[in-house]
Structures are given as C-alpha cells and as structure tokens.
Design an enzyme around this catalytic site. Structure first.
Site, PDB file in Angstrom:
ATOM      1  N   HIS A 307      32.458  42.602  38.444  1.00 21.93           N
ATOM      2  CA  HIS A 307      31.595  41.595  39.069  1.00 21.93           C
ATOM      3  C   HIS A 307      30.183  42.168  39.199  1.00 21.93           C
ATOM      4  O   HIS A 307      30.009  43.358  39.443  1.00 21.93           O
ATOM      5  CB  HIS A 307      32.121  41.217  40.462  1.00 21.93           C
ATOM      6  CG  HIS A 307      31.576  39.923  40.957  1.00 21.93           C
ATOM      7  ND1 HIS A 307      30.368  39.831  41.597  1.00 21.93           N
ATOM      8  CD2 HIS A 307      32.050  38.657  40.869  1.00 21.93           C
ATOM      9  CE1 HIS A 307      30.118  38.562  41.897  1.00 21.93           C
ATOM     10  NE2 HIS A 307      31.128  37.827  41.472  1.00 21.93           N
ATOM     11  N   ASP A 364      38.514  35.079  39.524  1.00 12.64           N
ATOM     12  CA  ASP A 364      39.195  34.428  38.391  1.00 12.64           C
ATOM     13  C   ASP A 364      40.510  35.094  38.007  1.00 12.64           C
ATOM     14  O   ASP A 364      41.241  34.560  37.173  1.00 12.64           O
ATOM     15  CB  ASP A 364      38.260  34.428  37.167  1.00 12.64           C
ATOM     16  CG  ASP A 364      37.045  33.544  37.404  1.00 12.64           C
ATOM     17  OD1 ASP A 364      35.915  34.018  37.234  1.00 12.64           O
ATOM     18  OD2 ASP A 364      37.252  32.388  37.820  1.00 12.64           O
TER      19      ASP A 364
HETATM   20  C1  SDX Z   1      32.383  34.875  38.110  1.00 17.13           C
HETATM   21  O1  SDX Z   1      28.009  36.180  39.902  1.00 17.13           O
HETATM   22  C2  SDX Z   1      28.948  35.554  40.525  1.00 17.13           C
HETATM   23  O2  SDX Z   1      28.960  35.432  41.737  1.00 17.13           O
HETATM   24  C3  SDX Z   1      30.013  34.959  39.620  1.00 17.13           C
HETATM   25  C4  SDX Z   1      31.245  34.407  40.305  1.00 17.13           C
HETATM   26  C5  SDX Z   1      30.924  33.162  41.138  1.00 17.13           C
HETATM   27  O3  SDX Z   1      31.678  32.880  42.085  1.00 17.13           O
HETATM   28  O4  SDX Z   1      29.983  32.420  40.749  1.00 17.13           O
HETATM   29  O5  SDX Z   1      31.835  35.375  41.149  1.00 17.13           O
HETATM   30  C6  SDX Z   1      32.272  33.949  39.270  1.00 17.13           C
HETATM   31  O6  SDX Z   1      31.722  34.670  37.137  1.00 17.13           O
HETATM   32  C7  SDX Z   1      33.287  36.068  38.223  1.00 17.13           C
HETATM   33  C8  SDX Z   1      33.253  36.996  36.952  1.00 17.13           C
HETATM   34  C9  SDX Z   1      34.160  36.390  35.906  1.00 17.13           C
HETATM   35  N1  SDX Z   1      33.985  37.122  34.603  1.00 17.13           N
HETATM   36  C10 SDX Z   1      34.953  37.929  34.154  1.00 17.13           C
HETATM   37  O7  SDX Z   1      35.978  38.194  34.754  1.00 17.13           O
HETATM   38  C11 SDX Z   1      34.670  38.488  32.761  1.00 17.13           C
HETATM   39  C12 SDX Z   1      34.958  39.997  32.730  1.00 17.13           C
HETATM   40  N2  SDX Z   1      33.955  40.674  33.525  1.00 17.13           N
HETATM   41  C13 SDX Z   1      32.786  41.175  32.887  1.00 17.13           C
HETATM   42  O8  SDX Z   1      32.369  40.568  31.731  1.00 17.13           O
HETATM   43  C14 SDX Z   1      31.706  41.713  33.828  1.00 17.13           C
HETATM   44  O9  SDX Z   1      32.348  42.484  34.760  1.00 17.13           O
HETATM   45  C15 SDX Z   1      30.805  40.701  34.516  1.00 17.13           C
HETATM   46  C16 SDX Z   1      30.160  39.766  33.538  1.00 17.13           C
HETATM   47  C17 SDX Z   1      31.561  39.901  35.537  1.00 17.13           C
HETATM   48  C18 SDX Z   1      29.703  41.475  35.242  1.00 17.13           C
HETATM   49  O10 SDX Z   1      28.963  42.095  34.266  1.00 17.13           O
HETATM   50  P1  SDX Z   1      27.702  43.041  34.644  1.00 17.13           P
HETATM   51  O11 SDX Z   1      27.444  43.029  36.100  1.00 17.13           O
HETATM   52  O12 SDX Z   1      26.575  42.667  33.733  1.00 17.13           O
HETATM   53  O13 SDX Z   1      28.257  44.482  34.333  1.00 17.13           O
HETATM   54  P2  SDX Z   1      28.142  45.174  32.922  1.00 17.13           P
HETATM   55  O14 SDX Z   1      28.528  44.191  31.856  1.00 17.13           O
HETATM   56  O15 SDX Z   1      26.806  45.835  32.837  1.00 17.13           O
HETATM   57  O16 SDX Z   1      29.295  46.270  33.025  1.00 17.13           O
HETATM   58  C19 SDX Z   1      29.050  47.543  33.608  1.00 17.13           C
HETATM   59  C20 SDX Z   1      30.041  48.469  32.890  1.00 17.13           C
HETATM   60  C21 SDX Z   1      29.928  48.416  31.381  1.00 17.13           C
HETATM   61  O17 SDX Z   1      30.412  49.668  30.876  1.00 17.13           O
HETATM   62  P3  SDX Z   1      29.307  50.828  30.504  1.00 17.13           P
HETATM   63  O18 SDX Z   1      28.321  50.210  29.545  1.00 17.13           O
HETATM   64  O19 SDX Z   1      28.678  51.236  31.826  1.00 17.13           O
HETATM   65  O20 SDX Z   1      30.159  51.924  29.902  1.00 17.13           O
HETATM   66  O21 SDX Z   1      31.382  48.053  33.182  1.00 17.13           O
HETATM   67  C22 SDX Z   1      32.027  47.639  31.984  1.00 17.13           C
HETATM   68  C23 SDX Z   1      30.932  47.377  30.983  1.00 17.13           C
HETATM   69  O22 SDX Z   1      31.402  47.545  29.647  1.00 17.13           O
HETATM   70  N3  SDX Z   1      32.783  46.428  32.295  1.00 17.13           N
HETATM   71  C24 SDX Z   1      34.006  46.135  31.837  1.00 17.13           C
HETATM   72  C25 SDX Z   1      34.365  44.921  32.442  1.00 17.13           C
HETATM   73  N4  SDX Z   1      33.367  44.508  33.244  1.00 17.13           N
HETATM   74  C26 SDX Z   1      32.392  45.428  33.145  1.00 17.13           C
HETATM   75  N5  SDX Z   1      34.814  46.782  30.958  1.00 17.13           N
HETATM   76  C27 SDX Z   1      36.008  46.202  30.702  1.00 17.13           C
HETATM   77  N6  SDX Z   1      36.437  45.035  31.266  1.00 17.13           N
HETATM   78  C28 SDX Z   1      35.647  44.367  32.124  1.00 17.13           C
HETATM   79  N7  SDX Z   1      36.044  43.206  32.670  1.00 17.13           N
END
Ligand code: SDX
Length: 428
Positions: A307, A364
């Site tokens: 998140h 989710d």
């Molecule tokens: C919602 O913002 C809100 O409030 C949203 C929400 C709402 O109520 O409106 O809460 C609803 O959208 C919840 C999130 C639902 N999405 C998912 O579950 C999809 C999977 N999650 C990710 O795609 C990710 O965690 C996000 C999009 C939710 C957040 O992404 P960020 O904050 O941009 O973080 P990032 O992509 O920069 O990740 C940081 C690191 C990265 O690794 P490094 O480059 O540091 O090595 O964490 C890793 C990412 O690759 N990472 C994950 C991951 N989420 C982040 N790796 C594997 N699986 C994951 N799910």
C-alpha cells in the site's frame, strides 16, 4: 511564531511556512516556490511526498494502521453504523440525527427512478463488456438526463446532485450485472433499506419472490462502509482533479470509476481472486507465487498486498478477514480459496522481501472472498468497491468545490529536445 522551512539553491535561501494539521502532520507550503525562486518547481512522480490539499474528511496513519472518517474510528463505524449514516457523515461532516438520516434516505428514494432511455445506452454494450466500463459510461450519461446537476455552485443545487447520484448509482451498478446475466432490469423497492435494495436489484429473479437475508445485507453494509473513503487515493484524486475544472459531479465520478478500475487500485480485488484461483489450480503452490512476486524479472505482483500509505496492516483488511470467517461460517460456506489466502499471507508476512518493504495485506486481499460468498461475480467486485467509495468521492468533490480550490494543473521538468530548426521532408 509559525515554523519555517528553508531551501537553499545556488547559494540563495528561500523560506516557506510549515503548516501543521490537527493530527500534527506537517507540510511545507510551497505555494510561492516558483514565483520566489524564478521558476524552480519540485518533482515527485506518483506524488509520494506531495500533499494536494488540506482536507477534514479522512485521516490515515500508515505507520499505526489508523483510519478515521471525520474523526470516528473505522472499527467503530464498521461495527456500529450503517452505510447511509456513514455516507451522510463523510459528505456533511457529522453523524446524522434520526430526522436528518430519515430526510436523506427519503430524498434519495425520491430520486431512485432512472430514465427509461438510459436502458438504450445499456443495450448498446455487448454482454461481455466489463461492468466498470459500463458503469463509468452510464454515470457520465446520467448528465444528459439530469442537466441541472452539471454546474452546481449553490449548496442546494449540490445537495440535489448528491442525492441524485446516491439514488441512481446503485441502480446502474445493479443493471451492469443484470445485463451480463441476461436478466430483466430491476428498479428496486423503496420500502427496503439502501443496501438491502441494492442486493435486491442485483439478485432478484423475475419468477421468484425476493427473500432478504440479514447476514448477507449486514456483510454488504459493512464492506461498503470499509470502502467509503480513503483520503487522496488515485481515484479520489482523479475526482478532485476533474471537478477542479468545474466539470459536474457525475462527470467527476465517472472519471473516478475509470481510475478505480486499474488492477493496482480498486481492480486489485478482482485480481486477488484470479490470483488465488490460479494458485488453487496450480495445486496450492503458494511458494511459487511468492517467488514470482519477489522476482524483479517477473511483472507478477502479490495482488492485495502492499500500500502507498499503510506500512502496517491495513485496518480494513483486519476487519474484513474477521468478517470473512463469520460470513462464510454463518452461510455454511467452505471456500478453499480463503485457506489459500490465509496461507499466502502467513508466508509473505514472514518473508524478508515483504517485511523489509513493509508489505501487508490491504483492503482488497480478503474482500473478494466475502463478495464471492455473497454470490457476487468476480467481474463485479470492483463495482462493489465503487458503490462503497461513492460517498467518499462525493464528500471530497464537495469539499474541493466549497473550499474553492484552484484548477489542478501540475508542472513538469522537460527532458525533450531543445530548439531545432524545421527541415522540409526533402531535407530529412
Ligand atoms: C487500493 O491509495 C489508497 O488508499 C488505495 C486504496 C483505497 O482505499 O483507495 O487503499 C485501495 O488501491 C489498495 C491497493 C490495491 N493494489 C494492490 O493490491 C496491487 C498490488 N500492490 C502494489 O501494486 C503496490 O503495493 C501498490 C500499488 C498498492 C503501492 O505501490 P507503491 O506505493 O507505488 O509502492 P512501489 O510500487 O514503489 O513498491 C515499493 C517496493 C517495490 O520493490 P523495490 O523496487 O523497492 O525492490 O515494493 C514492491 C515493489 O516492487 N512491491 C511489491 C508489491 N507491492 C510493492 N512486490 C510484490 N508484490 C506487491 N504487491
């Protein structure tokens, strides 16, 4: 004496006020940065460090896993309030008295008929159309049938637009599902409660008396409350951005629906179930999917994990996980996918990759398991998210308009070609 931040560039120092919110969050107010520095701006892709507004609606503490709507803890609201009360709270700022809630409910009921010609637009879609695309289109089309809802600058006109969309949105959402199932459209029943009526419009059969189920309605009501607002998330920021040009409420919400559809945002609830089903088909090999999620060469992400704000358990995930056990137990449903989800979470929460990045289950991760137990098709999961988020979008749009926020127009740092002379095609 208010706190100040000093930025020094090329030996010149610029001071900016630091503003402090009611929960002691601090922000550097850089409203005058570009003017004061002769054109210097900030750069923050994804706005990870940038506040877009001051807001009094929802407070999140990502480190503590705290979520409050207008100061009320999400745990209390999920446990003690109903969705229409929470919608009123988010939009107007206070929990409604009995009389206020009854008037809100009545005003919504008065607007719950949808123009017959809207069905012609729905008929234009193939059955295979994703319900989020249909819902976004129908929401935008509502403008044509409710022209007075477009440029609302008086609070009275805004109230009319608000009760209109609160009334018609559930009808349209239910219609997107019935279209896919080739079921005749249901207009609802104003003698039912808001959430009960939604369920009836989704599930009634033309040749069978509709029977209400308290367990199902209570679970649905709680899920909608948990999704109702979440400060400046992607889709809410979209609603605010579109509304800041003084586009109407319905147009702004239609844009928010499209933003929510993405699998990184609200579309994740559908992606989670598809992921869990894939793991189940794959013999329950959770380790394989954990490895895929950690593999930088693999675009796969553990859907429902991580998140932007929560670097601790999403409080909504905790409540939904508990509710999943209760609802499946009450309905006597055994869903192996719930066990796979719990197993996956247990492994991930101990794995360094997830621990170091503070990746926890989010809203989710478990919600789809309850939707499925309630008989809601997977492709409708994000529509359910939109139904919950509707009052939050409305509240944020209303706050933005009442505070007379300026039109949203971010700057950029240009990295393209510098000036070059035009060459005619014979010279190229
Ligand atoms: C919602 O913002 C809100 O409030 C949203 C929400 C709402 O109520 O409106 O809460 C609803 O959208 C919840 C999130 C639902 N999405 C998912 O579950 C999809 C999977 N999650 C990710 O795609 C990710 O965690 C996000 C999009 C939710 C957040 O992404 P960020 O904050 O941009 O973080 P990032 O992509 O920069 O990740 C940081 C690191 C990265 O690794 P490094 O480059 O540091 O090595 O964490 C890793 C990412 O690759 N990472 C994950 C991951 N989420 C982040 N790796 C594997 N699986 C994951 N799910």
């Amino acid at each position: 004496m208010s706190e100040k931040a000093t930025i020094t560039i090329d030996g010149k120092s610029y001071e900016f006020p630091i503003i402090t919110g009611t929960e002691n969050e601090k922000g550097i107010d850089i409203k005058n940065l570009r003017n004061a520095s002769g054109g210097i701006t900030t750069l923050d892709p994804g706005f990870k460090n940038t506040g877009s507004c001051e807001s009094a609606i929802t407070y999140l503490d990502g480190e503590q896993g705290i979520l409050r709507y207008r100061g009320y803890a999400i745990e209390d609201l999920a446990d003690k309030a109903n969705f229409l009360e929470v919608a009123y709270l988010l939009i107007f700022g206070e929990l409604p008295t009995k009389a206020q809630l009854s008037k809100f409910d009545q005003d919504i009921k008065e607007e719950s008929h949808v123009d017959e010609d809207m069905k012609k637009i729905l008929d234009g879609f193939p059955k295979s159309a994703h319900p989020m695309g249909v819902l976004s289109s129908l929401t935008s089309a509502l403008i044509a049938f409710n022209p007075s809802s477009v440029d609302v600058d008086s609070e009275e006109a805004m109230y009319e637009a608000i009760v209109t969309i609160m009334a018609k949105f559930p009808v349209l959402a239910a219609w997107t599902m019935r279209k896919r199932k080739s079921l005749p459209l249901d207009y609802g029943d104003n003698s039912l409660g808001y959430v009960e009526n939604l369920h009836k419009m989704m599930f009634s059969k033309p040749n069978k008396t509709y029977e209400s189920n308290k367990i199902v309605n209570d679970a649905l009501d709680k899920l909608l409350i948990l999704h109702a607002d979440h400060e400046q998330n992607c889709s809410t920021s979209t609603v605010r951005m579109v509304g800041s040009s003084h586009a109407g409420l319905f147009a702004s919400i239609s844009a928010g629906i499209s933003a929510l559809w993405g699998p990184l945002h609200g579309g994740a609830n559908q992606a989670v179930i598809e992921m869990l089903e894939a793991i189940k088909t794959d013999g329950g090999d959770t380790a394989k999917y954990i490895d895929k999620a950690k593999d930088k060469e693999d675009s796969f992400r553990l859907m429902g994990f991580g998140h932007r704000v929560y670097k601790n358990f999403d409080p909504r995930a905790k409540i939904i996980k508990k509710s999943a056990d209760e609802v499946l137990g009450d309905l006597g449903i055994e869903d192996p996918v719930l066990d796979i989800a719990k197993g996956l979470a247990q492994v991930a929460l101990k794995d360094d990759y997830f621990v170091q990045r503070k990746l926890y289950p989010n809203v989710d991760f478990y919600s789809g398991i309850i939707y499925r137990a309630l008989g809601i098709p997977t492709e409708m999961f994000t529509v359910m998210f939109a139904l919950g988020r509707l009052p939050g979008w409305i509240a944020q749009w209303r706050e933005m308009r009442l505070r007379k926020e300026p039109i949203g127009r971010p700057r950029q740092i240009y990295i393209g070609e510098t000036h070059r002379e035009f060459k005619s095609v014979s010279e190229r």
